[in-house]
Design an enzyme around this catalytic site. Structure first.
Site, PDB file in Angstrom:
ATOM      1  N   ASP A  29       0.883  -1.161   0.000  1.00  0.00           N
ATOM      2  CA  ASP A  29       0.000   0.000   0.000  1.00  0.00           C
ATOM      3  C   ASP A  29       0.923   1.214   0.000  1.00  0.00           C
ATOM      4  O   ASP A  29       2.096   1.109   0.414  1.00  0.00           O
ATOM      5  CB  ASP A  29      -0.889  -0.013   1.247  1.00  0.00           C
ATOM      6  N   ASP A  31       0.094   5.220   0.677  1.00  0.00           N
ATOM      7  CA  ASP A  31      -0.017   6.263   1.695  1.00  0.00           C
ATOM      8  C   ASP A  31      -0.077   5.648   3.089  1.00  0.00           C
ATOM      9  O   ASP A  31      -0.890   4.774   3.367  1.00  0.00           O
ATOM     10  CB  ASP A  31      -1.256   7.135   1.443  1.00  0.00           C
ATOM     11  N   LYS A 222      -9.229  -2.364  -2.836  1.00  0.00           N
ATOM     12  CA  LYS A 222      -9.127  -3.165  -1.618  1.00  0.00           C
ATOM     13  C   LYS A 222     -10.307  -2.860  -0.702  1.00  0.00           C
ATOM     14  O   LYS A 222     -10.662  -1.705  -0.578  1.00  0.00           O
ATOM     15  CB  LYS A 222      -7.814  -2.812  -0.886  1.00  0.00           C
ATOM     16  N   ASP A 247      -1.250  -0.370   6.030  1.00  0.00           N
ATOM     17  CA  ASP A 247      -1.487   0.253   7.328  1.00  0.00           C
ATOM     18  C   ASP A 247      -2.950   0.186   7.727  1.00  0.00           C
ATOM     19  O   ASP A 247      -3.317   0.619   8.807  1.00  0.00           O
ATOM     20  CB  ASP A 247      -1.022   1.718   7.328  1.00  0.00           C
TER      21      ASP A 247
END
EC number: 3.1.3.21
Lengths: 290, 290
Positions: A29, A31, A222, A247
């Site tokens: 991922d 950010d 996602k 995250d």
């Protein structure tokens, strides 16, 4: 800590090499994992180049729909990451891929979304209408009869800073046609920022359109499995030989678990991943020590 | 017919007088009941004047938030209805009444809604900011730091043809303050029009704001009991001596049942009211025959 149970191990020491030996591909991922806003996470670029040196395939998998693959590759480069355009899987690209290869769409799209989405759609031969502001001109009396483009065969909803009642209404009118496809990039409801701040996510816009249309959109981002399949198909990935690093538990880790990938969380949360680290840089010692 | 069971009687013949004798007040929903768009339902004006002649109190109770009481009274008059301003209870007025008398609000309101709502709020001494277009100027980089008015103590969401991502974002930022009140006019998700057409209702906008804010708004419109209490308090109504007339089961009839009113449906539907007619004009013979 919620994740200190037997199912989630703190990743460090010999466990890092063990894990890396067990996978061929690492999906990141973006950010909150390799950058925050416009700042690279310290050490992340080094982690990625070392992974590649060790023969791992690396992919960048993001629900953000405001950039094309090219724009992501440029951002990655400018932040010091070794990244190629075809390693990037954003929802703008994946959404276009979904409409083209899964749905076989040949007509136009009514797009509530960014110009980047329009570009990715055009790159696969799909014309998009609706991008940009759609102002109310004078006194709008007949909302249900706004002009529609008869060639539109799908409504697509992504992040749109020009989202408006007019766009909501137009999307609903198109979706009244039962054979009109309905696709959303993702359902993230809030985009968290530094300092506890946040802004509304695409999920808010998509929910408004779904409520009006009385229909559910198919989402590609996602935790939809399509996001992984999009990568897997192109590179022949075996799920059990992949590591998903993220995250967010409700998107990154959920996708990983659902598809049978190994999962690595970089922050604490409420669900239980296989592993966690405080920063992706925690992988550095093991990578550099070889 | 779904309503042909024992609980719902077709209203006609001697039953009409019996019902009318059992009530002192009749509450009418407007759109779909006494008018459609800008056309009075044939016979409806006559029904209302005859009810008044027979000493019944008549009220106009609508979830539409785009008009002030004055604007409704004017529309009613222009369509031939005998109606006074204080007989009109729209959600613009009721929302202002709720904030002023139930919440004791004295600060400003951030209003996602119409100018009519702003006028009704001002009439009770509450200042509203945010009405009208709120364009994105140039490239908006810092959405979470849009300027906020420190005097705002409530976010109110009604129908807003200028609804936009900017407004959604501003509402969310205000609602991050835990003591900021959050009120919606109503939750109607679609506004049905003639010919099977429809447009998105306030419920779509409210849901987007709720999703972003991770909070639930208090709504004042039907089926919220406040809508009836707003009328009942001012006119000392006894619920069991009231008849609620509406075309929607999920708002009009649900409110009536919840508050202990008698309920009359003017169209067919999926829930079970006490009575139904094909048109409000079905009351005419009994009313004229006396």
């Amino acid at each position: 800590l919620l994740m200190s149970g037997s199912q989630c191990a703190r990743l460090g020491g010999p466990l890092v090499r063990q894990l890396l030996d067990s996978v061929d591909s690492v999906l990141f991922d973006c950010d909150g994992v390799i950058w925050r806003g416009d700042q690279a996470i310290p050490g992340a670029a080094r982690v990625i180049s070392l992974l590649k040196q060790r023969g791992k395939k690396v992919f960048f998998v993001t629900n953000n729909s405001t950039k094309t693959r090219k724009m992501y590759a440029d951002k990655l480069s400018s932040l010091g990451f070794d990244a190629a355009e075809d390693e990037v899987f954003g929802t703008a690209f994946c959404c276009a891929a979904y409409l083209r290869s899964e749905c076989g769409l040949r007509g136009k799209v009514y797009l509530v979304g960014s110009d980047a989405m329009r570009q990715e759609l055009e790159a696969v031969g799909i014309q998009a209408v609706g991008v940009g502001p759609d102002p109310v001109s004078g006194k709008q009396l007949d909302w249900a009869s706004v002009p529609l483009d008869p060639e539109v065969q799908a409504v697509v909803v992504g992040f749109d800073e020009h989202f408006s009642y007019m766009k909501l209404n137009r999307a609903m009118q198109y979706l009244t046609q039962k054979d009109c496809l309905f696709v959303g990039t993702n359902r993230d409801t809030r985009l968290p920022l530094e300092g506890g701040k946040a802004v509304p996510g695409t999920g808010c816009l998509l929910q408004a359109v779904e409520t009006a249309a009385q229909r559910q959109a198919q989402t590609v981002g996602k935790p939809s499995r399509f996001m992984f399949e999009c990568v897997a198909q192109r590179f022949g990935l075996r799920p059990e030989r992949c590591l998903m690093v993220g995250d967010r538990l409700d998107t990154d880790i959920l996708l990983g678990s659902a598809c049978g990938l190994k999962t690595l969380l970089t922050l604490t949360g409420v669900m239980v991943p296989d592993y966690y680290v405080e920063s992706i840089a925690d992988l550095l010692p093991a990578l550099q020590g070889e």
